[in-house]
Design a protein around this motif. Structure first.
Motif: not given
Length: 311
Positions: A1, A14, A39, A42-43, A46, A49-50, A55, A57-58
């Motif tokens: 990233m 978030r 969904s 998850s968005q 993500s 994280a950005r 990161p 989650t894994e």
């Protein structure tokens, strides 16, 4: 990233999603708790994280687990949330409180036995304050507290409740609620001054859902006495439970907080022999909100009501 920019901004919503994922353990359960789609969860993760360039989650089989970086971020998220609550408290103190609405989330027997005297006292002290009551239990109660839908949480310590060390909350123990044994009036043990739980191992039991605080506590108490109860009737309503015991449908554990519900029934209420089974009742607010003058008064009156119940 990409590495974290020195000019980055954070969407605090978030962070709420990440905190809820830590609590719930899966995207599906997080989505359900926050009324989002999987969904959308998850968005949000993500995007967070950005924002941080790490990161969060894994993959863990078919699910996700938090990374070490996520756990570092969560420790700061708790501090951020607490500081925002302190800001809210300072603003409320500046306005001197006493107006507006406070939402109290509480389990059913607490609403029956603990809240009425506290609400009467609050009407005397803060007549312009509106107090709304929501029946809820952990973990949903604390999801609502985190999200601001609830301001004060009154709960019982059991597996679904947050740990005493959870930094997201300022909590205080209120009372120890003893559980007595409810028997039909004509039961073979009704004449005993006290009853051994183990002597009821072969009886039909009336118990709340396993996910409810009293249902969970009853099951653990029976397990500690060396047996798994034969649950014939899954009932969360105390009046209905008392009616079933009165009708001879089974035996049950009943909290003293709801003694007004079963006082007029044809029941034999007996203490358990040995160490009395009990549950710990506590009040919690978001960390940082303990300075809010209105919430302070609400907590004071809950403490006063609990002191009376303790006798």
């Amino acid at each position: 990233m990409e590495p974290l920019s020195t000019a980055f901004t954070i969407d605090l919503r978030r962070l709420t999603v990440l905190r809820e994922l830590q609590r719930r353990g899966s995207v599906a359960r997080t989505a359900e708790a926050l009324h989002l789609t999987p969904s959308a969860v998850s968005q949000q993760l993500s995007a967070l994280a950005r924002e941080f360039g790490v990161p969060l989650t894994e993959r863990d089989g078919r699910g996700l687990r938090l990374t070490g970086q996520a756990r570092v971020l969560l420790s700061h998220a708790d501090l951020i949330a607490a500081q925002l609550e302190r800001a809210r408290s300072d603003l409320a103190a500046y306005a001197e409180g006493g107006r507006g609405t406070v939402v109290v989330g509480c389990f059913s027997s607490g609403i029956l036995g603990l809240l009425p005297p506290a609400l009467r006292a609050l009407r005397e002290r803060l007549p312009e304050l509106r107090v709304d009551i929501v029946e809820a239990e952990p973990p949903d109660l604390f999801t609502a507290l985190d999200g601001g839908q609830v301001d004060v949480a009154v709960a019982v310590d059991f597996a679904a409740a947050p740990a005493h060390t959870d930094a997201r909350y300022t909590r205080e123990d209120l009372l120890t609620d003893v559980l007595d044994i409810a028997l039909p009036r004509g039961h073979r043990l009704a004449g005993h001054a006290e009853v051994r739980l183990r002597d009821l191992a072969t009886e039909p039991w009336i118990i709340g859902r396993a996910s409810s605080c009293c249902g969970a506590v009853t099951r653990s108490v029976c397990a500690a006495s060396g047996f798994t109860p034969d649950v014939r009737h899954a009932v969360d309503d105390w009046a209905a439970l008392s009616g079933l015991v009165e009708a001879g449908a089974g035996v049950a554990l009943v909290p003293r907080l709801v003694r007004s519900v079963y006082a007029g029934r044809e029941l034999a209420i007996r203490p358990a022999a040995g160490a009395a089974p009990s549950r710990n009742v506590f009040v919690a607010v978001r960390a940082g909100a303990e300075g809010d003058p209105v919430l302070r008064v609400v907590r004071e009156e809950l403490r006063a009501a609990a002191n009376v119940l303790r006798g």
